[in-house]
Design a protein around this motif. Structure first.
Motif, PDB file in Angstrom:
ATOM      1  N   VAL A   1      37.071  49.760  -5.385  1.00 26.53           N
ATOM      2  CA  VAL A   1      36.184  50.881  -5.717  1.00 26.53           C
ATOM      3  C   VAL A   1      36.994  52.148  -5.950  1.00 26.53           C
ATOM      4  CG1 VAL A   1      35.632  51.743  -3.386  1.00 26.53           C
ATOM      5  CG2 VAL A   1      33.917  51.872  -5.198  1.00 26.53           C
TER       6      VAL A   1
ATOM      7  N   CYS B   1      38.501  51.724  -9.505  1.00 30.11           N
ATOM      8  CA  CYS B   1      37.454  51.855 -10.529  1.00 30.11           C
ATOM      9  C   CYS B   1      36.995  53.304 -10.645  1.00 30.11           C
ATOM     10  CB  CYS B   1      36.262  50.951 -10.197  1.00 30.11           C
ATOM     11  SG  CYS B   1      36.616  49.201 -10.438  1.00 30.11           S
ATOM     12  N   ALA B   2      36.807  53.969  -9.499  1.00 29.81           N
ATOM     13  CA  ALA B   2      36.360  55.362  -9.527  1.00 29.81           C
ATOM     14  C   ALA B   2      37.430  56.250 -10.148  1.00 29.81           C
ATOM     15  CB  ALA B   2      36.041  55.827  -8.110  1.00 29.81           C
TER      16      ALA B   2
ATOM     17  N   SER C   1      37.443  55.701 -13.867  1.00 30.27           N
ATOM     18  CA  SER C   1      36.255  56.305 -14.485  1.00 30.27           C
ATOM     19  C   SER C   1      36.407  57.811 -14.567  1.00 30.27           C
ATOM     20  CB  SER C   1      35.004  55.960 -13.669  1.00 30.27           C
ATOM     21  OG  SER C   1      34.841  54.567 -13.602  1.00 30.27           O
ATOM     22  N   ILE C   2      36.866  58.427 -13.483  1.00 29.59           N
ATOM     23  CA  ILE C   2      37.035  59.884 -13.487  1.00 29.59           C
ATOM     24  C   ILE C   2      38.123  60.276 -14.483  1.00 29.59           C
ATOM     25  CG2 ILE C   2      37.782  61.840 -12.056  1.00 29.59           C
ATOM     26  CD1 ILE C   2      36.387  60.326  -9.691  1.00 29.59           C
TER      27      ILE C   2
ATOM     28  N   LEU D   1      38.772  58.720 -17.254  1.00 32.97           N
ATOM     29  CA  LEU D   1      38.147  58.658 -18.586  1.00 32.97           C
ATOM     30  C   LEU D   1      37.261  59.872 -18.828  1.00 32.97           C
ATOM     31  CD1 LEU D   1      37.162  54.865 -18.751  1.00 32.97           C
ATOM     32  CD2 LEU D   1      38.897  56.017 -20.110  1.00 32.97           C
ATOM     33  N   LEU D   2      36.516  60.267 -17.766  1.00 33.29           N
ATOM     34  CA  LEU D   2      35.622  61.429 -17.900  1.00 33.29           C
ATOM     35  C   LEU D   2      36.413  62.704 -18.153  1.00 33.29           C
ATOM     36  CD1 LEU D   2      32.884  60.950 -15.146  1.00 33.29           C
ATOM     37  CD2 LEU D   2      32.477  61.478 -17.555  1.00 33.29           C
TER      38      LEU D   2
ATOM     39  N   ARG E   1      38.584  60.853 -25.822  1.00 34.02           N
ATOM     40  CA  ARG E   1      37.484  60.035 -25.283  1.00 34.02           C
ATOM     41  C   ARG E   1      36.843  59.198 -26.384  1.00 34.02           C
ATOM     42  NH1 ARG E   1      35.190  64.018 -21.694  1.00 34.02           N
ATOM     43  NH2 ARG E   1      33.736  64.543 -23.338  1.00 34.02           N
TER      44      ARG E   1
ATOM     45  N   LEU F   1      37.707  50.550 -26.864  1.00 32.01           N
ATOM     46  CA  LEU F   1      36.980  49.729 -25.879  1.00 32.01           C
ATOM     47  C   LEU F   1      35.792  49.021 -26.518  1.00 32.01           C
ATOM     48  CD1 LEU F   1      36.980  52.115 -22.780  1.00 32.01           C
ATOM     49  CD2 LEU F   1      38.184  49.944 -23.001  1.00 32.01           C
TER      50      LEU F   1
ATOM     51  N   LEU G   1      35.241  45.209 -26.120  1.00 30.06           N
ATOM     52  CA  LEU G   1      34.177  44.766 -25.212  1.00 30.06           C
ATOM     53  C   LEU G   1      32.892  44.364 -25.926  1.00 30.06           C
ATOM     54  CD1 LEU G   1      34.631  47.479 -22.425  1.00 30.06           C
ATOM     55  CD2 LEU G   1      35.248  45.077 -22.291  1.00 30.06           C
TER      56      LEU G   1
ATOM     57  N   THR H   1      31.685  45.739  -7.609  1.00 30.09           N
ATOM     58  CA  THR H   1      32.411  46.932  -8.065  1.00 30.09           C
ATOM     59  C   THR H   1      33.048  46.699  -9.426  1.00 30.09           C
ATOM     60  OG1 THR H   1      32.914  47.423  -5.746  1.00 30.09           O
ATOM     61  CG2 THR H   1      34.193  48.579  -7.422  1.00 30.09           C
ATOM     62  N   VAL H   2      33.802  45.605  -9.532  1.00 26.99           N
ATOM     63  CA  VAL H   2      34.504  45.312 -10.801  1.00 26.99           C
ATOM     64  C   VAL H   2      33.491  45.029 -11.922  1.00 26.99           C
ATOM     65  CG1 VAL H   2      36.119  43.752 -11.958  1.00 26.99           C
ATOM     66  CG2 VAL H   2      36.543  44.475  -9.597  1.00 26.99           C
TER      67      VAL H   2
ATOM     68  N   PHE I   1      31.922  48.194 -12.999  1.00 23.44           N
ATOM     69  CA  PHE I   1      32.855  49.002 -13.790  1.00 23.44           C
ATOM     70  C   PHE I   1      32.906  48.508 -15.238  1.00 23.44           C
ATOM     71  CE2 PHE I   1      37.208  49.701 -15.364  1.00 23.44           C
ATOM     72  CZ  PHE I   1      37.256  51.083 -15.298  1.00 23.44           C
ATOM     73  N   VAL I   2      33.039  47.178 -15.402  1.00 24.18           N
ATOM     74  CA  VAL I   2      33.142  46.612 -16.764  1.00 24.18           C
ATOM     75  C   VAL I   2      31.835  46.822 -17.542  1.00 24.18           C
ATOM     76  CG1 VAL I   2      33.429  44.471 -18.088  1.00 24.18           C
ATOM     77  CG2 VAL I   2      34.873  44.916 -16.092  1.00 24.18           C
TER      78      VAL I   2
ATOM     79  N   LEU J   1      31.547  50.333 -18.548  1.00 26.44           N
ATOM     80  CA  LEU J   1      32.407  50.646 -19.706  1.00 26.44           C
ATOM     81  C   LEU J   1      31.748  50.218 -21.005  1.00 26.44           C
ATOM     82  CD1 LEU J   1      36.178  49.840 -18.999  1.00 26.44           C
ATOM     83  CD2 LEU J   1      35.115  52.032 -19.482  1.00 26.44           C
TER      84      LEU J   1
ATOM     85  N   ASP K   1      29.249  52.694 -21.767  1.00 18.51           N
ATOM     86  CA  ASP K   1      29.880  53.965 -22.145  1.00 18.51           C
ATOM     87  C   ASP K   1      30.362  53.975 -23.586  1.00 18.51           C
ATOM     88  OD1 ASP K   1      29.508  55.356 -19.828  1.00 18.51           O
ATOM     89  OD2 ASP K   1      31.365  54.635 -18.891  1.00 18.51           O
TER      90      ASP K   1
ATOM     91  N   LEU L   1      31.993  58.929 -21.712  1.00 18.35           N
ATOM     92  CA  LEU L   1      32.862  57.798 -21.370  1.00 18.35           C
ATOM     93  C   LEU L   1      33.364  57.931 -19.926  1.00 18.35           C
ATOM     94  CD1 LEU L   1      34.279  55.252 -22.532  1.00 18.35           C
ATOM     95  CD2 LEU L   1      36.228  56.708 -23.023  1.00 18.35           C
ATOM     96  N   GLY L   2      33.103  56.920 -19.141  1.00 17.95           N
ATOM     97  CA  GLY L   2      33.536  56.916 -17.741  1.00 17.95           C
ATOM     98  C   GLY L   2      32.406  57.141 -16.768  1.00 17.95           C
ATOM     99  N   LEU L   3      31.317  57.741 -17.249  1.00 24.22           N
ATOM    100  CA  LEU L   3      30.220  58.087 -16.334  1.00 24.22           C
ATOM    101  C   LEU L   3      29.471  56.841 -15.860  1.00 24.22           C
ATOM    102  CD1 LEU L   3      28.623  60.219 -14.893  1.00 24.22           C
ATOM    103  CD2 LEU L   3      27.303  60.631 -16.971  1.00 24.22           C
TER     104      LEU L   3
ATOM    105  N   SER M   1      30.567  53.756 -15.992  1.00 31.22           N
ATOM    106  CA  SER M   1      31.479  52.879 -15.242  1.00 31.22           C
ATOM    107  C   SER M   1      31.634  53.377 -13.811  1.00 31.22           C
ATOM    108  CB  SER M   1      32.824  52.784 -15.956  1.00 31.22           C
ATOM    109  OG  SER M   1      33.372  54.062 -16.139  1.00 31.22           O
ATOM    110  N   LEU M   2      31.663  54.700 -13.635  1.00 29.59           N
ATOM    111  CA  LEU M   2      31.765  55.261 -12.282  1.00 29.59           C
ATOM    112  C   LEU M   2      30.502  54.960 -11.473  1.00 29.59           C
ATOM    113  CD1 LEU M   2      33.224  57.112 -10.225  1.00 29.59           C
ATOM    114  CD2 LEU M   2      32.024  59.046 -11.260  1.00 29.59           C
TER     115      LEU M   2
ATOM    116  N   SER N   1      29.994  51.101 -10.879  1.00 31.68           N
ATOM    117  CA  SER N   1      30.944  50.495  -9.917  1.00 31.68           C
ATOM    118  C   SER N   1      30.587  50.934  -8.489  1.00 31.68           C
ATOM    119  CB  SER N   1      32.384  50.851 -10.276  1.00 31.68           C
ATOM    120  OG  SER N   1      32.559  52.248 -10.289  1.00 31.68           O
ATOM    121  N   LEU N   2      30.167  52.197  -8.324  1.00 28.10           N
ATOM    122  CA  LEU N   2      29.750  52.655  -6.996  1.00 28.10           C
ATOM    123  C   LEU N   2      28.477  51.932  -6.544  1.00 28.10           C
ATOM    124  CD1 LEU N   2      30.428  56.521  -7.203  1.00 28.10           C
ATOM    125  CD2 LEU N   2      31.775  54.773  -6.035  1.00 28.10           C
TER     126      LEU N   2
END
Lengths: 307, 163
Positions: free
Chosen positions: A17, A20-21, A24-25, A27-28, A35, A42, A46, B53-54, B57-58, B61, B64, B71-73, B75-76, B79-80
């Protein structure tokens, strides 16, 4: 042994975690341009396969709908074709009864234009057919729009050099559909032609359609070589008419229906066909009834049509 | 096929199909179910906090990439959410729909609250008003939609864990 993420310790879970956090931060916190660039990369990795699959599924659905629509259209066209065939048979029977039918129907053989030769003396194209053709000199070659030329020299069972209508020195016997007036078509420039030997007092209008004619005309001392052209093949449309007072003949400009600059596929006309040709045998007087073809169709008789 | 991979693939499919096909049909105004969050929650309940979590996150993404300015919001937040659902798994009473729905609703509310917090912090939106007018109803809706999906996952044997 297999992948199993369920047996991780709390420490690993906390680490996961945190990573991952942090990612993510990170990237933000990227600048806006970066970005967008990262999101593009991505997205390709993906969601690209899913997007392509979704597009494929949508395409399959569209193709199925198109196929259904085309099937309905083909069915309707088949019905129309059946009706047209019946009408054609009836017309042929009537023409046969009057001695006007060409006994041998014409076939169109599709040919691919392979080469083009433009010289001061002639514009030629080399055409190659999908099947062997009994080539004949002056055999007409047409497109979907109209006449483009005639066979000049056979180059094998499935190939021939075709002289284009706009080739210098070409003269084709033609006639106007509306009035039946005959004339000789000569190339002028590009897709435009002159229709010569039409008297200055004759009735010619802009928009009159011009078709081939099998009427023998003399120009000077030599007969115009038009023996192989059946009557009625579409050629062009009158776009300008003038009657200069000092001349015996009109100046008629004709624009060809076919384009000579875009020739990819043409059709060789094999056989005389029934484009208004009149080579059929004259019926017996008993079979023909009281009226002879000449009296039944005075216009064509006057124009010199061979019964 | 490895059970973890099968579960992940199934829930990934649920998230993709749910968000692209079902969500537009079930959304009223700004209020609609979050199928990807439900998938993350089921993954975490089935496989634990690490997988949650993983996976979150994926999946975040993937979401995102559709909105690069955020981007990242996702996934954050996902994952939480996956981590939280995985940690709650030990105390989770499977088989009680109300508990399952409420758990997912709380996760959804926290997830949306984090979204709104980051957006308001970066000056791209308000916090309190959308929290009560959009996030709270959406969270309840997501919890409601999650109940049959968690039940289905349980019936498929995804949640029957020995560990």
């Amino acid at each position: 042994m297999g992948l199993n993420l369920a047996t991780h310790t709390r420490r690993n879970e906390n680490l996961a975690v945190a990573v991952c956090a942090a990612l993510s931060i990170g990237l933000l916190a990227l600048p806006s341009a970066d970005r967008i660039r990262v999101a593009g990369v991505l997205g390709t990795v993906l969601t690209g396969p899913y997007d392509r699959f979704a597009a494929f599924v949508a395409d399959v659905g569209r193709v199925r709908r198109d196929n259904a629509s085309l099937r309905a259209e083909v069915a309707a066209l088949n019905v129309d074709r059946g009706a047209a065939e019946r009408l054609r048979r009836e017309r042929d029977e009537l023409r046969q009864a009057l001695g006007l039918l060409d006994a041998a129907p014409a076939d169109l053989v599709p040919c691919e234009v392979q080469r083009r030769r433009v010289a001061a003396s002639a514009s030629l194209i080399l055409v190659r057919s999908v099947e062997a053709v009994a080539w004949e000199r002056y055999q007409p070659v047409i497109t979907v729009e109209g006449l483009v030329g005639r066979v000049h020299t056979p180059a094998g069972p499935s190939a021939a050099w075709v002289e284009l209508l706009n080739s210098p020195g070409v003269g084709v016997s033609c006639q106007l559909v509306r009035t039946g007036l005959p004339g000789i078509l000569h190339p002028r420039e590009g897709d435009e032609f002159d229709l010569a030997l039409v008297g200055r007092d004759e009735d010619v209008e802009i928009g009159d359609r011009v078709v081939t004619s099998d009427v023998g005309l003399l120009q000077g001392e030599a007969a115009v070589p038009q023996d192989a052209l059946p009557r009625g093949l579409p050629v062009g449309v009158v776009v300008a008419v003038e009657s200069p007072p000092e001349q015996l003949f009109k100046e008629i400009r004709v624009k060809s229906l076919a384009s000579f600059s875009r020739l990819d596929v043409v059709f060789a006309v094999v056989g005389r066909g029934d484009w208004l040709t009149t080579i059929g045998a004259r019926p017996d007087s008993a079979a023909a009834g009281a009226a002879s073809p000449d009296t039944a169709f005075p216009d064509t008789a006057a124009a010199g049509v061979r019964p | 096929m490895n059970r973890f991979l099968r579960t992940t693939a199934l829930l990934g499919l649920l998230a993709l199909l749910g968000d692209t096909l079902l969500a537009p049909l079930l959304t009223f105004g700004h209020i609609g179910p979050d199928f990807s969050l439900i998938a993350v929650a089921i993954l975490a309940l089935a496989e634990g906090a690490f997988a949650g979590t993983v996976g979150g996150f994926v999946l975040g993404l993937v979401i995102d990439t559709a909105s690069p300015d955020r981007l990242g919001l996702s996934s954050l937040s996902k994952s939480l959410a996956g981590f939280a659902a995985g940690r709650a798994r030990a105390r989770f009473n499977f088989g009680i729909p109300a508990v399952e729905g409420t758990t997912v609703a709380i996760l959804a509310l926290g997830h949306d609250a984090l979204h709104l917090l980051v957006l308001s912090w970066t000056g791209r939106g308000a916090f309190l008003e959308p929290l009560f007018t959009a996030a709270l109803p959406s969270a309840l809706y997501t919890g409601l939609v999650a109940i049959p999906l968690i039940r289905a996952a349980d019936l498929l044997g995804l949640l029957n864990r020995d560990d």
